[in-house]
Write a protein that holds these residues in place. Sequence first.
Motif: not given
Length: 540
Positions: A353-362, A486-495
Amino acid sequence: MTSSIASAAPERPALRRLLPADQLALTDSSDDLEITTHRAHFVIARRQADVTRWRLAARTATTVADSLASAGVPFFAMHLPYTRSARWGVRRDDLATVFDAIGRRLGGEGFYYHAREIGLPRPVTEAPTADELDSLRDISVFQYVRCTTTGKLYGAPDGCRIAVWDDHESRATLIAPDRQSIVQEIDRSDPPSLTTRARWDGWLEPSVDGSAADASAIEFPVDAVYLWVDDSDPQWRAKRAATRRRLGLADLPEGSDAHYFRDRGELRASMRSLEAYAPWIRHIYLVTDDQTPDWLDTQHGRVTVVDHREIFSDSEALPSFSSHAIGSQVHRIPGLSDRYLILNDDVMFTAPVTPYDFFTGDGQLRVFFSRSRRPDISRDHQNPLERARSNSAELIHRDFGRRASEVFAHVPIPQRKDVATEVAERYASEIAVTVGSPFRSETDVESNSWLHLYTALFTGRGVRSAIRYAYFNIGDPSVRERLLRKGHPGNVSVICLNDVPPPSGEDDADPGWLPAWLADAFPIPAPFEIPATPTGDRPS
């Protein structure tokens, strides 16, 4: 990823006859290289322990940059700050020199390049033809890397891209090959006018002069804050028991409230996931009640343990065992950045993940909702958590005239210090009541989520957004079985692995499975962990 491993060891002559002579010679010359298969093709891979995708991409970007610099090729960053994979811009006139440089410097390390115009990836020692060179617009340079800890094979998605800039048809400028760049047209000068900017890990990367402080870019620091308690600590348990007796409350039955306080390795797993998938976090703060995890190296400098006494505005309210009260004081952490994430220890990152996932540029907060709504039922039927949400929603309606009913997703919570300060001032009396109760109370308000995020939304400092996440109630035996299978899903960023108490009268799910599952799911130690002894025991 990979389908199988093919060693180039001399004891396997039948396999060696299937492999190209140059690949055999390269792998035979280095103990760190192997031959493996990727999508039914033999490739050279470097073996490395404890691979993480952010650091692999950074290493590749630096290696490619060093190659270009050594050949005197001007290049510059086209990607936004805090982007995981670098994209270097070069002039088409320099492209032949680029391939010569990476071939000579990186060929011995088993690097590859790929472009849509040439089909399958090629070793960097195989330069494109003149016709191919003229057609190339975007090239990926990468190394297949085998993580010896997890067995995973990494490749092109974790490499570095090179974009080819051409002369403009009608004016003396250079233009990018597409619109995927923070800069798309610059003056044609030799060399281009460049400056430097700090990458997330401090490495200085070249950038076009004048491109700093772009409105779309995040250039502010982001910290992370964990709220944590270990209920196995005898001193903490004695403190809680003494507080209950002082308030005239009955002693808790053995194991009561364990779901809210017990630590079965979640904090270490969560911090490992942060280092693997969000290492751009500037600093980590661990808020505790005079506790420190036995595995945490407090001298490392990456993590600061913050005691409740350092942040509570009312020291008379301590000790506190209410997350509502503790969370309301987080913005008072000394040195905390103006933007930060609050994480519970049951939340883990599972993809970059990047900061852009949690904040906008401004600097606006990205606010994530679940599909659930706050129940519209009388307080007599609400549990303490629902009452705290209702109390907060009433305040939001009073001040903004809007109904706050949507429940927030169980993900890292982005925060702004100015919003936190505003909430603390506007709802000072309600927060004082919350802080004044050592345990969760029906008069509580939720400062970090409901008051903070709805205030941000209704004042233009927050925007609705989405993030791919998965929620698991690990108190449910069927959920446990699914995770084990199955473990955690492979198509998500957070669990989120939420330890929800079972319905009254039902047995708790077997608690012994979780530590082993977490160790298997997040096996790469963080740099601030105390190394285990050779026997696996903690150092004395």
